[in-house]
Design a protein around this motif. Structure first.
Motif, PDB file in Angstrom:
ATOM      1  N   GLU A   1     -92.671 -15.801  43.747  1.00 17.06           N
ATOM      2  CA  GLU A   1     -92.760 -15.694  42.291  1.00 17.06           C
ATOM      3  C   GLU A   1     -94.195 -15.601  41.788  1.00 17.06           C
ATOM      4  OE1 GLU A   1     -92.546 -19.443  39.780  1.00 17.06           O
ATOM      5  OE2 GLU A   1     -91.393 -20.083  41.533  1.00 17.06           O
ATOM      6  N   ALA A   2     -95.173 -16.005  42.613  1.00 20.65           N
ATOM      7  CA  ALA A   2     -96.565 -16.017  42.165  1.00 20.65           C
ATOM      8  C   ALA A   2     -97.340 -14.777  42.597  1.00 20.65           C
ATOM      9  CB  ALA A   2     -97.268 -17.264  42.681  1.00 20.65           C
TER      10      ALA A   2
ATOM     11  N   PRO B   1     -99.333 -25.717  45.799  1.00 17.06           N
ATOM     12  CA  PRO B   1    -100.034 -25.076  46.924  1.00 17.06           C
ATOM     13  C   PRO B   1     -99.423 -23.729  47.318  1.00 17.06           C
ATOM     14  CG  PRO B   1     -99.717 -27.410  47.359  1.00 17.06           C
ATOM     15  CD  PRO B   1     -98.904 -27.094  46.148  1.00 17.06           C
ATOM     16  N   ASP B   2     -98.092 -23.601  47.208  1.00 10.25           N
ATOM     17  CA  ASP B   2     -97.433 -22.341  47.547  1.00 10.25           C
ATOM     18  C   ASP B   2     -97.747 -21.274  46.503  1.00 10.25           C
ATOM     19  OD1 ASP B   2     -96.315 -23.794  49.633  1.00 10.25           O
ATOM     20  OD2 ASP B   2     -94.459 -24.188  48.545  1.00 10.25           O
ATOM     21  N   LEU B   3     -97.845 -21.690  45.245  1.00 11.17           N
ATOM     22  CA  LEU B   3     -98.192 -20.748  44.176  1.00 11.17           C
ATOM     23  C   LEU B   3     -99.625 -20.258  44.333  1.00 11.17           C
ATOM     24  CD1 LEU B   3     -96.614 -22.635  41.136  1.00 11.17           C
ATOM     25  CD2 LEU B   3     -95.628 -20.709  42.394  1.00 11.17           C
ATOM     26  N   ILE B   4    -100.538 -21.192  44.633  1.00  8.87           N
ATOM     27  CA  ILE B   4    -101.939 -20.826  44.821  1.00  8.87           C
ATOM     28  C   ILE B   4    -102.094 -19.860  45.997  1.00  8.87           C
ATOM     29  CG2 ILE B   4    -104.163 -21.762  45.593  1.00  8.87           C
ATOM     30  CD1 ILE B   4    -103.629 -24.175  43.792  1.00  8.87           C
ATOM     31  N   ALA B   5    -101.338 -20.114  47.069  1.00  6.25           N
ATOM     32  CA  ALA B   5    -101.438 -19.260  48.257  1.00  6.25           C
ATOM     33  C   ALA B   5    -101.018 -17.827  47.964  1.00  6.25           C
ATOM     34  CB  ALA B   5    -100.576 -19.840  49.380  1.00  6.25           C
ATOM     35  N   ALA B   6    -100.056 -17.650  47.053  1.00  2.00           N
ATOM     36  CA  ALA B   6     -99.538 -16.314  46.781  1.00  2.00           C
ATOM     37  C   ALA B   6    -100.260 -15.611  45.637  1.00  2.00           C
ATOM     38  CB  ALA B   6     -98.052 -16.406  46.450  1.00  2.00           C
ATOM     39  N   ALA B   7    -100.984 -16.355  44.800  1.00  9.03           N
ATOM     40  CA  ALA B   7    -101.574 -15.795  43.582  1.00  9.03           C
ATOM     41  C   ALA B   7    -102.585 -14.695  43.887  1.00  9.03           C
ATOM     42  CB  ALA B   7    -102.246 -16.906  42.781  1.00  9.03           C
ATOM     43  N   GLU B   8    -102.735 -13.793  42.956  1.00  6.50           N
ATOM     44  CA  GLU B   8    -103.782 -12.786  43.075  1.00  6.50           C
ATOM     45  C   GLU B   8    -105.151 -13.464  43.091  1.00  6.50           C
ATOM     46  OE1 GLU B   8    -104.648  -8.678  43.530  1.00  6.50           O
ATOM     47  OE2 GLU B   8    -102.769  -9.799  43.584  1.00  6.50           O
TER      48      GLU B   8
END
Length: 381
Positions: free
Chosen positions: A205-206, A275-282
């Motif tokens: 989602e990120a 942490p999962d959102l940060i890992a996927a973020a642009e």
């Protein structure tokens, strides 16, 4: 009778110290030690890890971001009754649990304001159960103006601690870089690697989003406001932006941010999967606290770091500077923080490949537990 462990932890402003202590406690419990965490900061917003008992001491926190004074949960300076209550609870814990392992988080390399409490705890435990005494300390220490403070840390570590667990990777940031007497305790020091709750897994989602996170949030409003002002100046202005304000952001600050959100921007206090959102973020925009940096590195995040540096707190600046030196993150100091400079840093970061931190260790909790168990066998003989 099974061995037990007691972990003392005191967080003052953010939640990083507590999160690291809980991860270590979970690893100790998983290794077979009956583990209790005595926490002296504000009550934690998460459930206890499996197999870990939490004892909440009367809570103390920093009065403000200068760390010059303490207050209790009513906002008043702690009095004698406050300290007696905490001391009594710690004595009772030692007598009931009779710990074979006693871990102090940061002390003696920090938390000097609590030295009388911790030394009394060490003395009482020595009389009751003679535990293995361990210091659990993050990778980077705050600089001290007075040389005698460094000497005091060294002397206490030499006299009272059998094991010093430094929760960082020596190839990235050796303890000697911020502790001038590291050689004096080298034989009892173990660089464990970073302590993470779990390795990040990029959240679908990120992908393509920009994530702005303010750690615990107590001093995060300025960073979030700067990111909002920078957004229309970036090449990512049309992407979804997620602002994670932190559980400790004052309600008045939350209300001010929430009433002025532009379209395409979401504001939340907490995400358990941050942490999962940060890992996927642009791009991830954050301060440079221990947990955020460790999780970002482990997840291969593109990071813009704006280190918290109020009142001489140089820990985050040193950490961010080292990552920038190695090309693992972009750093922007608060004295240069402006919409234009932040937007430029975001755009530069978005154009870079994701950093490769595979050379560093992120299994610090398990390695810490293993080091404690190995030393405990020697301690018991």
């Amino acid at each position: 009778m099974a061995h037990t462990a007691l972990v003392w932890v005191q967080h003052l402003l953010g939640s990083g110290h507590l999160r690291r202590a809980l991860s270590l406690a979970e690893a100790l419990a998983a290794s077979g030690l009956g583990t209790t965490v005595a926490t002296g900061g504000p009550p934690m917003p998460w459930p206890a890890p499996p197999g870990v008992d939490i004892v909440q001491l009367p809570a103390a926190r920093a009065a403000d971001d200068r760390f010059a004074s303490l207050v209790d949960d009513s906002g008043h300076p702690p009095g004698d009754e406050f300290w007696r209550a905490r001391a009594g609870m710690l004595r009772d814990l030692v007598e009931r649990r009779r710990p074979a392992v006693l871990v102090t988080e940061m002390y003696p390399f920090g938390r000097r304001a609590f030295r009388h409490e911790v030394m009394a705890l060490l003395d009482h435990a020595a009389a009751v159960s003679r535990p293995l005494v361990v210091s659990s300390v993050r990778d980077v220490l705050v600089d001290k103006v007075r040389a005698d403070r460094w000497q005091e840390m060294r002397d206490i570590a030499v006299r009272r601690f059998e094991l010093v667990l430094v929760h960082g990777d020596e190839r990235l940031f050796p303890f000697a870089r911020t502790f001038p007497h590291a050689a004096a305790i080298a034989e009892r020091t173990v660089h464990t690697g970073f302590v993470l709750g779990a390795m990040p897994r990029p959240a679908a989602e990120a992908r393509g989003c920009v994530v702005v996170s303010a750690g615990g949030g107590a001093v995060g409003r300025g960073l979030i406001e700067a990111a909002l002002a920078a957004r229309p100046l970036t090449a990512l202005a049309d992407r979804p932006w997620l602002l994670v304000a932190g559980a400790n952001l004052p309600q008045a600050d939350w209300d001010a941010l929430a009433t002025a959100l532009p379209a395409g921007v979401s504001l939340v206090r907490h995400r358990h999967d941050l942490p999962d959102l940060i890992a996927a973020a642009e791009v991830s925009i954050s301060q440079a606290g221990y947990n955020t940096v460790a999780e970002g590195l482990a997840g291969g995040a593109r990071m813009v770091l704006v280190p918290f540096d109020a009142a001489g707190q140089d820990e985050q600046r040193l950490r961010a500077s080292r990552l920038a030196e190695l090309g693992l993150a972009e750093m922007l100091t608060t004295d240069r923080l402006a919409p234009e400079t932040l937007a430029a840093a975001i755009d530069r970061t978005a154009e870079k490949p994701r950093p490769d931190a595979s050379a560093f260790r992120f299994d610090g909790a398990g390695r810490s537990a293993a080091a404690i168990l190995a030393r405990l066998r020697h301690h018991a003989t």
